[in-house]
Structure formats: C-alpha cells, structure tokens
Scaffold this motif. Structure first.
Motif, PDB file in Angstrom:
ATOM      1  N   VAL A  55       0.838  -1.201   0.000  1.00 29.32           N
ATOM      2  CA  VAL A  55       0.000   0.000   0.000  1.00 29.32           C
ATOM      3  C   VAL A  55       0.871   1.249   0.000  1.00 29.32           C
ATOM      4  CG1 VAL A  55      -1.677   1.324   1.340  1.00 29.32           C
ATOM      5  CG2 VAL A  55      -1.947  -1.153   1.101  1.00 29.32           C
ATOM      6  N   ILE A  56       1.898   1.265   0.849  1.00 31.73           N
ATOM      7  CA  ILE A  56       2.777   2.434   0.924  1.00 31.73           C
ATOM      8  C   ILE A  56       3.542   2.610  -0.385  1.00 31.73           C
ATOM      9  CG2 ILE A  56       4.755   3.453   2.114  1.00 31.73           C
ATOM     10  CD1 ILE A  56       3.806   1.957   4.649  1.00 31.73           C
ATOM     11  N   ALA A  57       4.068   1.519  -0.921  1.00 31.15           N
ATOM     12  CA  ALA A  57       4.816   1.607  -2.174  1.00 31.15           C
ATOM     13  C   ALA A  57       3.944   2.118  -3.310  1.00 31.15           C
ATOM     14  CB  ALA A  57       5.401   0.245  -2.530  1.00 31.15           C
ATOM     15  N   ALA A  58       2.690   1.713  -3.330  1.00 30.51           N
ATOM     16  CA  ALA A  58       1.789   2.169  -4.384  1.00 30.51           C
ATOM     17  C   ALA A  58       1.520   3.668  -4.282  1.00 30.51           C
ATOM     18  CB  ALA A  58       0.476   1.401  -4.314  1.00 30.51           C
ATOM     19  N   ALA A  59       1.397   4.182  -3.068  1.00 30.54           N
ATOM     20  CA  ALA A  59       1.149   5.611  -2.876  1.00 30.54           C
ATOM     21  C   ALA A  59       2.403   6.435  -3.119  1.00 30.54           C
ATOM     22  CB  ALA A  59       0.623   5.863  -1.470  1.00 30.54           C
ATOM     23  N   ALA A  60       3.575   5.844  -2.954  1.00 33.27           N
ATOM     24  CA  ALA A  60       4.867   6.471  -3.243  1.00 33.27           C
ATOM     25  C   ALA A  60       5.062   7.812  -2.538  1.00 33.27           C
ATOM     26  CB  ALA A  60       5.048   6.632  -4.754  1.00 33.27           C
ATOM     27  N   PRO A  61       4.909   7.851  -1.210  1.00 32.15           N
ATOM     28  CA  PRO A  61       5.130   9.126  -0.506  1.00 32.15           C
ATOM     29  C   PRO A  61       6.612   9.457  -0.397  1.00 32.15           C
ATOM     30  CG  PRO A  61       4.743   7.392   1.085  1.00 32.15           C
ATOM     31  CD  PRO A  61       4.557   6.766  -0.285  1.00 32.15           C
ATOM     32  N   ASP A  62       6.910  10.740  -0.259  1.00 32.58           N
ATOM     33  CA  ASP A  62       8.278  11.161   0.042  1.00 32.58           C
ATOM     34  C   ASP A  62       8.560  11.032   1.531  1.00 32.58           C
ATOM     35  OD1 ASP A  62       9.260  12.126  -2.595  1.00 32.58           O
ATOM     36  OD2 ASP A  62       7.534  13.451  -2.407  1.00 32.58           O
ATOM     37  N   VAL A  63       7.536  11.228   2.345  1.00 39.17           N
ATOM     38  CA  VAL A  63       7.666  11.067   3.788  1.00 39.17           C
ATOM     39  C   VAL A  63       6.322  10.590   4.314  1.00 39.17           C
ATOM     40  CG1 VAL A  63       7.097  13.517   4.211  1.00 39.17           C
ATOM     41  CG2 VAL A  63       8.328  12.202   5.961  1.00 39.17           C
ATOM     42  N   ILE A  64       6.367   9.710   5.313  1.00 36.62           N
ATOM     43  CA  ILE A  64       5.129   9.157   5.845  1.00 36.62           C
ATOM     44  C   ILE A  64       5.210   9.033   7.356  1.00 36.62           C
ATOM     45  CG2 ILE A  64       5.890   6.758   5.497  1.00 36.62           C
ATOM     46  CD1 ILE A  64       2.930   6.086   4.839  1.00 36.62           C
ATOM     47  N   ALA A  84      11.610  -4.175   3.939  1.00 41.39           N
ATOM     48  CA  ALA A  84      10.489  -4.765   3.208  1.00 41.39           C
ATOM     49  C   ALA A  84       9.893  -3.759   2.229  1.00 41.39           C
ATOM     50  CB  ALA A  84       9.426  -5.249   4.192  1.00 41.39           C
ATOM     51  N   LEU A  85       9.847  -2.506   2.627  1.00 39.36           N
ATOM     52  CA  LEU A  85       9.321  -1.466   1.754  1.00 39.36           C
ATOM     53  C   LEU A  85      10.231  -1.256   0.544  1.00 39.36           C
ATOM     54  CD1 LEU A  85       7.077   0.612   1.416  1.00 39.36           C
ATOM     55  CD2 LEU A  85       8.401   2.184   2.838  1.00 39.36           C
ATOM     56  N   GLU A  86      11.536  -1.315   0.774  1.00 43.16           N
ATOM     57  CA  GLU A  86      12.468  -1.205  -0.348  1.00 43.16           C
ATOM     58  C   GLU A  86      12.291  -2.371  -1.314  1.00 43.16           C
ATOM     59  OE1 GLU A  86      17.256  -0.571  -1.223  1.00 43.16           O
ATOM     60  OE2 GLU A  86      16.524  -0.845   0.836  1.00 43.16           O
ATOM     61  N   GLN A  87      12.086  -3.564  -0.772  1.00 42.45           N
ATOM     62  CA  GLN A  87      11.871  -4.730  -1.625  1.00 42.45           C
ATOM     63  C   GLN A  87      10.558  -4.620  -2.401  1.00 42.45           C
ATOM     64  OE1 GLN A  87      12.148  -8.026   1.108  1.00 42.45           O
ATOM     65  NE2 GLN A  87      14.384  -7.936   1.222  1.00 42.45           N
ATOM     66  N   ALA A  88       9.613  -3.857  -1.850  1.00 48.29           N
ATOM     67  CA  ALA A  88       8.345  -3.629  -2.550  1.00 48.29           C
ATOM     68  C   ALA A  88       8.468  -2.550  -3.614  1.00 48.29           C
ATOM     69  CB  ALA A  88       7.258  -3.243  -1.546  1.00 48.29           C
ATOM     70  N   GLY A  89       9.646  -1.935  -3.726  1.00 44.90           N
ATOM     71  CA  GLY A  89       9.879  -0.994  -4.811  1.00 44.90           C
ATOM     72  C   GLY A  89       9.895   0.458  -4.418  1.00 44.90           C
ATOM     73  N   HIS A  90       9.888   0.761  -3.103  1.00 41.51           N
ATOM     74  CA  HIS A  90       9.864   2.172  -2.707  1.00 41.51           C
ATOM     75  C   HIS A  90      10.796   2.392  -1.520  1.00 41.51           C
ATOM     76  CE1 HIS A  90       8.352   6.218  -2.665  1.00 41.51           C
ATOM     77  NE2 HIS A  90       8.049   6.130  -1.381  1.00 41.51           N
ATOM     78  N   PRO A  91      12.086   2.574  -1.764  1.00 42.93           N
ATOM     79  CA  PRO A  91      13.020   2.785  -0.658  1.00 42.93           C
ATOM     80  C   PRO A  91      12.782   4.117   0.045  1.00 42.93           C
ATOM     81  CG  PRO A  91      14.125   3.104  -2.781  1.00 42.93           C
ATOM     82  CD  PRO A  91      12.763   2.551  -3.080  1.00 42.93           C
ATOM     83  N   MET A  92      12.799   4.077   1.376  1.00 41.05           N
ATOM     84  CA  MET A  92      12.707   5.273   2.220  1.00 41.05           C
ATOM     85  C   MET A  92      13.796   5.119   3.290  1.00 41.05           C
ATOM     86  SD  MET A  92       8.546   5.799   2.498  1.00 41.05           S
ATOM     87  CE  MET A  92       8.630   7.582   2.678  1.00 41.05           C
ATOM     88  N   PRO A  93      15.019   5.526   2.963  1.00 38.07           N
ATOM     89  CA  PRO A  93      16.160   5.173   3.810  1.00 38.07           C
ATOM     90  C   PRO A  93      16.274   5.947   5.114  1.00 38.07           C
ATOM     91  CG  PRO A  93      16.865   6.545   1.981  1.00 38.07           C
ATOM     92  CD  PRO A  93      15.423   6.215   1.729  1.00 38.07           C
ATOM     93  N   LEU A 137       9.100   7.498   8.192  1.00 37.47           N
ATOM     94  CA  LEU A 137       9.992   7.051   7.127  1.00 37.47           C
ATOM     95  C   LEU A 137      10.038   8.126   6.052  1.00 37.47           C
ATOM     96  CD1 LEU A 137       8.915   3.315   6.725  1.00 37.47           C
ATOM     97  CD2 LEU A 137      11.012   4.167   7.772  1.00 37.47           C
ATOM     98  N   SER A 138      11.220   8.334   5.468  1.00 39.05           N
ATOM     99  CA  SER A 138      11.365   9.439   4.521  1.00 39.05           C
ATOM    100  C   SER A 138      12.342   9.085   3.409  1.00 39.05           C
ATOM    101  CB  SER A 138      11.852  10.689   5.256  1.00 39.05           C
ATOM    102  OG  SER A 138      12.029  11.773   4.356  1.00 39.05           O
ATOM    103  N   ARG A 139      12.036   9.589   2.233  1.00 34.10           N
ATOM    104  CA  ARG A 139      12.960   9.509   1.103  1.00 34.10           C
ATOM    105  C   ARG A 139      14.045  10.568   1.242  1.00 34.10           C
ATOM    106  NH1 ARG A 139      13.540  12.114  -3.487  1.00 34.10           N
ATOM    107  NH2 ARG A 139      11.697  13.416  -3.132  1.00 34.10           N
ATOM    108  N   LEU A 140      13.707  11.669   1.923  1.00 36.98           N
ATOM    109  CA  LEU A 140      14.618  12.796   2.123  1.00 36.98           C
ATOM    110  C   LEU A 140      15.228  12.733   3.515  1.00 36.98           C
ATOM    111  CD1 LEU A 140      12.419  15.661   0.612  1.00 36.98           C
ATOM    112  CD2 LEU A 140      14.198  14.327  -0.525  1.00 36.98           C
ATOM    113  N   PRO A 141      16.377  13.366   3.702  1.00 38.01           N
ATOM    114  CA  PRO A 141      16.975  13.396   5.041  1.00 38.01           C
ATOM    115  C   PRO A 141      16.068  14.097   6.048  1.00 38.01           C
ATOM    116  CG  PRO A 141      18.559  14.081   3.362  1.00 38.01           C
ATOM    117  CD  PRO A 141      17.221  14.011   2.688  1.00 38.01           C
ATOM    118  N   LEU A 142      16.222  13.726   7.294  1.00 43.89           N
ATOM    119  CA  LEU A 142      15.467  14.319   8.385  1.00 43.89           C
ATOM    120  C   LEU A 142      16.410  15.099   9.294  1.00 43.89           C
ATOM    121  CD1 LEU A 142      13.244  11.234   9.304  1.00 43.89           C
ATOM    122  CD2 LEU A 142      12.594  13.200   7.894  1.00 43.89           C
TER     123      LEU A 142
END
Length: 352
Positions: A55-64, A84-93, A137-142
């Motif tokens: 669900v999260i990967a499908a929505a593709a947020p920058d931060v959640i 697991a989210l990265e494996q689903a196609g949406h890394p949020m490091p 979780l965020s794609r951008l630094p915090l």
C-alpha cells in the motif's frame, strides 16, 4: 507480482510532480500482542506486513507518518519494515522513531482496579512499552527531531484534565502516544512535520477522560506551531462530522492550517450506522465496527495555510482494483496523502 508492478507504475506516473513533496500518514496495523512479535512477523514475510508495504509503495510518498507500529529500543522492527518497503519498490532510507508513551509504565494503579502494570495503567494504553507506537519514514533526510512526549497533561495551559489523584497528576503525560516535530530537509529548506496519534475519545466514563485528553492532544499544537513551514499529520482519532469527541481544538488548528479534504476513489455502500452519518463518506479513512461508530475520518494531513496543495487522496480502491486486496488485508485504516508544491515554501531557507 506483474499486477502489483503495474499498480506501482501507475501511481508513480500520476504521483507527485518533481517540484512537489508527497506527505502521507497511515496506520498500517503493524502492532502485535507482545514485544518482538512484529519483528518476527516482518522477518517471516507475514502477508499482512507485505500488504502494508504494498500500500505504501503504491502511494509512493516522500515522507510518511506511521501511527500504528510497535517500537523497540534498537529500532529493529522499523529497520526491517523499511527493508520490506524497499523490496516492494519504494526505498525510504531515512527514519525516526522514539519511545512512545503507549505501554510506558507509570508505576501506579491508574485505572483503580487494585493492580499495577496493566495496559490501562500505562502513560498511554498498551500491553507493553512501545505497543502501537509511531514512526516516520522518509525519502529525504530528516533534521533533529523535537520530542514533546514527556510534557505533563497538567502543564498544558487550559488543559481539560479531569481531577486526578496527586500522585497520578504528577506523572500523567499528555501524549497518549507521542508528539514530535521532525524537520524534513528539502531543497527549499526544512518542512516541519508535526506528528501525533491521539487516544480515541471513547472507552471511558462520565468523567470523559479520553474525550478530554483527545481534545488536549490536538490543543497542544496550538502553542507549538513553528514559524517555519509545517504540516500537521497523524491520527487525531476524531471525526469532525461524525462519532464522538470534542472538536474545538481541531477546529482551532484550522485557523492556522488548511484542510485539503483528501478523498478516496471508492466508498462502501452507506448502510447501517453509516447511513446516518453527516460527513462525506469519501473523506473517511477508517473502517470500524458497523454496530458501533461505523466508518470515520480519523487520519489527517493539514498543511500550513502558506503552503500550496497540488493534490490529495485517500488510498481506498474499488473492490475490483488490483490494489484492493492489499488495502483490505493490511489495516482497518486507509493511507492519506497530500502533495505540496515546494515552491510555496519560498526561497531556500536555512535548516530550522
């Protein structure tokens, strides 16, 4: 798997534009009945965990803001879910989590049942410390987070706290889960993510303890809004049109923030208690007991009025949509997202 890849591709194709930031909030149902069980389930690739990640990967947020995830001291469960989210196609490091008040012992018999150490004796309801906590979780630094979770309820000016025994009043925190100010470091500067998850305004008696606390958890932000651009996000656990609760504090927040009123693509047939609701069912974010409150809007993203919103939505697909099974399997909540034009933050700012 091919269908899922198509779903993600479709969402990304219509997702936030390059100059936009997609902010989301979601209760993914990642809470269990004992410490360590969530980490076990993530490592076992439990279907419910994988559904939440889809669900999260499908929505593709920058931060959640995740408002229903168990906390552990080493952050193992959150790290495993990020993988697991990265494996689903949406890394949020980038991620943040701190010990929540849920399940944190007070050492008191807070509910008066003659025993200590129960779920209702904790700072916030929880069978163990960290149950049903929060995370970001965020794609951008915090940036450096400010954790307000230790603020005592009695210290909130104008608090509606009912009379408590002196020993209870001396330790009772306001946050049932947490109140965090976490800067998201964008190319335009810091966007302050003001995150919280409040107690439901029910499950109490005539003293309305939970209703009062729910109100005050929202009222807290009225005195802690930063001068910098901000977004209020999380689970205030309050439907402004239906259900129970005291809406005054949430309404007061709308003097400072805007409500984009995100809508879902699908709404179930409005039968039973839902047929008597006054609110727009397209705004609902939770599927609850049809014999009780019914479907409600309890998850919100409220950007500062100075920010320009370019899109919003609730991930609630129709039954025939390929994403629908994952949405149903993951949680009784629905993911909410809002796109914010970074240009509306003004020229690049120093980190605040």
């Amino acid at each position: 798997m091919q269908a899922f890849v198509w779903i993600v591709t479709a969402f990304l194709a219509t997702g936030a534009a390059a100059q936009d930031l997609r902010v989301a909030t979601y209760d993914p149902g990642l809470t269990r009945k004992g410490p360590g069980l969530l980490l076990r389930d993530i490592r076992r690739a439990d279907p419910q965990v994988l559904a939440a990640a889809q669900v999260i990967a499908a929505a593709a947020p920058d931060v959640i803001v995740l408002t229903g995830i168990d906390w552990d001291g080493e952050g193992l469960a959150l790290a495993a879910f990020a993988e697991a989210l990265e494996q689903a196609g949406h890394p949020m490091p980038h991620r943040f989590a701190a010990r929540p008040n849920s399940g944190m012992p007070t050492g008191l018999d807070a509910n008066g049942d003659g025993r200590r150490g129960g779920a209702e004796d904790a700072q916030g309801f929880g069978q163990f410390s960290g149950q049903n906590g929060m995370a970001i979780l965020s794609r951008l630094p915090l940036g450096s987070a400010t954790d307000h979770s230790a603020v005592l309820w009695r210290d909130l000016p104008g608090a509606l706290m009912p009379p408590l025994a002196p020993d209870a009043a001396a330790v009772q925190r306001l946050s049932s889960t947490a109140h965090w100010d976490v800067p998201v470091l964008t190319e335009r500067g810091a966007l302050h993510l003001l995150a919280w998850s409040a107690t439901p305004p029910v499950f109490d008696g005539p003293e309305d303890r939970n209703g009062r606390r729910n109100h005050d958890e929202a009222a807290f932000w009225l005195r802690h809004l930063p001068a910098a651009p901000f977004v209020l996000a999380g689970n205030p656990n309050l439907d402004l049109a239906d259900g129970e609760g005291r809406p005054e504090a949430m309404m007061a927040l709308l003097d400072h923030a805007q409500d984009p009123r995100p809508r879902g693509a699908f709404q179930p047939e409005q039968t039973g208690v839902n047929a008597g609701h006054r609110g727009d069912p397209a705004l609902d974010t939770g599927v609850f007991d049809p014999a009780g409150p019914g479907n409600l809007r309890v998850d919100y993203i409220l950007p500062a009025k100075t920010l320009r919103v370019t899109g919003s939505g609730v991930v609630w697909p129709a039954p025939g949509d390929p994403l629908a099974p994952a949405v149903e399997a993951a949680s009784d909540h629905r993911l909410v997202w809002v796109d914010i034009d970074l240009e509306s933050m003004g020229p690049g700012q120093a980190d605040q």
